[in-house]
Enzyme design. Structure first.
Site, mmCIF file in Angstrom:
data_model
loop_
_atom_site.group_PDB
_atom_site.id
_atom_site.type_symbol
_atom_site.label_atom_id
_atom_site.label_comp_id
_atom_site.label_asym_id
_atom_site.label_seq_id
_atom_site.Cartn_x
_atom_site.Cartn_y
_atom_site.Cartn_z
ATOM 1 N N CYS A 184 0.575 -1.031 0.230
ATOM 2 C CA CYS A 184 0.269 0.201 0.093
ATOM 3 C C CYS A 184 1.360 0.992 0.085
ATOM 4 O O CYS A 184 1.472 1.795 0.923
ATOM 5 C CB CYS A 184 -0.749 -0.110 1.145
ATOM 6 S SG CYS A 184 -1.788 1.300 1.346
ATOM 7 N N CYS A 229 -0.456 4.474 2.269
ATOM 8 C CA CYS A 229 -0.472 3.901 3.904
ATOM 9 C C CYS A 229 1.437 4.414 4.072
ATOM 10 O O CYS A 229 1.613 4.565 5.070
ATOM 11 C CB CYS A 229 -0.455 2.540 3.751
ATOM 12 S SG CYS A 229 -1.999 1.443 3.041
ATOM 13 N N ASP A 230 2.215 3.988 3.089
ATOM 14 C CA ASP A 230 3.701 3.393 3.803
ATOM 15 C C ASP A 230 4.484 4.592 3.112
ATOM 16 O O ASP A 230 5.484 4.193 4.074
ATOM 17 C CB ASP A 230 3.676 2.103 4.035
ATOM 18 C CG ASP A 230 3.059 1.585 4.757
ATOM 19 O OD1 ASP A 230 2.453 1.536 5.214
ATOM 20 O OD2 ASP A 230 2.832 -0.027 4.205
#
Ligand code: FAD
Ligand code: NAP
Length: 303
Positions: A130, A133-134
């Site tokens: 992701c 997200c990261d």
């Protein structure tokens, strides 16, 4: 007894809920996480009509906002099984049972793992599925992206804002991604490509990822490439385990429907990515959702 229970609050499920609630059905939307589905893991969406560009979590919120006002019951739960009793169906979660006249399966798909040594060991320590997200954790670092489809190439472009370089490792010499996405990636200065190659291992120093071992499938050459982050986008597998016992899935687990979203079981419909179909997109999930809600309404009012 609900008129309709929808399993999964991705774009497909949320659209079905919108249409069904507006048709005055008593609707429950059952979800195991945050509403939005795969859109929550998507950075920029540039092919949803009406938006030049919109962040995935923002579009998720916009689709979700009207539902409560329309009386949709938003229920948390992990669906474990579905029982077909003919006139009604029972949805079984880990701690509850809900009866409904009709059911829409909208459980989508989940990312496929690469299945190489180091992938599980370095999960959340450099390996990610992701970018939204990261990605920011890898500012100024070398990043590897594995895969050649829309997800890999589009998310690589998002990662290029953070990474010193982003290297896409693809097993062929031609990308699967849409041409417009490919062209943008080719034009992005800090995106590189390693063609005809597969990642054989993700290596690290016990604390964090330090690189990947790559094999050229044509020459057999094996090399180690340094990287702080490895983002894996090698396709999807259907989220259909909870409905496996109904006998409505293909050998690979996709749910079979007709063009009106009917499965082989009267009163049970399937929409979006979990369905056997050609084009898995937000727009197609949304279209499926509208059709299935209308079919559920027809079923409820005619039974
Ligand atoms: P999903 O979005 O997968 O939602 C399914 C929901 O069901 C999830 O919230 C899940 O938690 C829930 N669920 C699953 N199992 C259970 C269970 N047992 N119990 C309870 N809940 C459950 N498409 C585009 O059109 N444009 C893009 O730019 C784009 N970018 C993408 C980028 C990435 C990285 C990825 C992975 C996909 C992208 N897609 C894009 C594809 C798009 O996101 C999907 O086609 C779309 O989200 C499918 O919607 P859906 O409602 O069918 O399922
Ligand atoms: P995908 O289209 O199935 O692509 C998967 C990629 O991973 C392919 O390039 C494939 O190689 C490669 N691959 C598969 N298994 C591999 C393995 N074991 N080792 C190395 N490489 C492997 O999956 P996706 O990109 O996640 O897309 C999923 C769906 O979401 C698609 O329908 C896509 O259109 C949609 N989506 C749309 C958008 C958008 O519209 N902007 C963005 C993202 C996703 P091959 O090419 O050789 O098969």
């Amino acid at each position: 007894m609900y008129d309709l229970i929808i399993l999964g609050a991705g774009p497909g499920g949320m659209t079905a809920a919108l249409y069904a609630a507006r048709a005055n059905l008593k609707v429950m939307l059952l979800e195991q996480g945050a509403p939005g589905g795969q859109m929550n893991n998507t950075a920029e969406i540039e092919n949803y009509p009406g938006y030049e560009s919109v962040m995935g979590p923002e579009l998720s919120q916009k689709m979700y906002d009207p539902l409560e006002k329309l009386g949709v019951v938003n229920q948390y739960g992990i669906v474990e099984n579905v029982e077909d009793h003919g006139d009604f169906k029972t949805v079984v979660t880990e701690d509850a049972r809900f009866d409904t006249k009709t059911l829409i399966i909208a459980t989508g798909a989940v990312h496929r793992e690469l299945g190489v040594p180091g992938e599980a060991e370095y999960g959340a320590r450099g390996v990610s599925y992701c970018a939204v997200c990261d990605g920011a954790f890898f500012r100024g670092q070398e990043i590897i992206v594995v895969g050649g489809g829309d997800s890999a190439v589009e998310e690589a472009m998002f990662l290029a804002r953070f990474g010193k370089t982003v290297t896409i490792v693809h097993r062929r010499d031609e990308l699967r991604a849409q041409k417009i996405i490919q062209e943008r990636a080719f034009a992005t200065e800090n995106i590189n490509f390693i063609w005809d190659s597969v990642v054989e291992e993700i290596v690290g120093n016990d604390k964090r990822v330090t690189g990947v071992v790559i094999k050229n499938v044509k020459t057999g050459d094996v090399t180690e490439v340094a990287a702080g982050g490895v983002f894996i986008y090698v396709g999807l597998i259907p989220h259909s385990e909870p409905v496996k016992t109904l006998g409505i899935t293909t050998a690979e687990g996709w749910v079979k429907t007709d063009a009106s979203m009917h499965t082989a079981i009267p009163g049970i419909f399937a929409i979006g990515d979990v369905r056997e179909k050609e084009l898995r997109q937000i727009t197609t999930a949304v279209g499926d959702g509208a059709i299935a809600a209308q079919e559920a309404y027809n079923y409820v009012t005619s039974h």
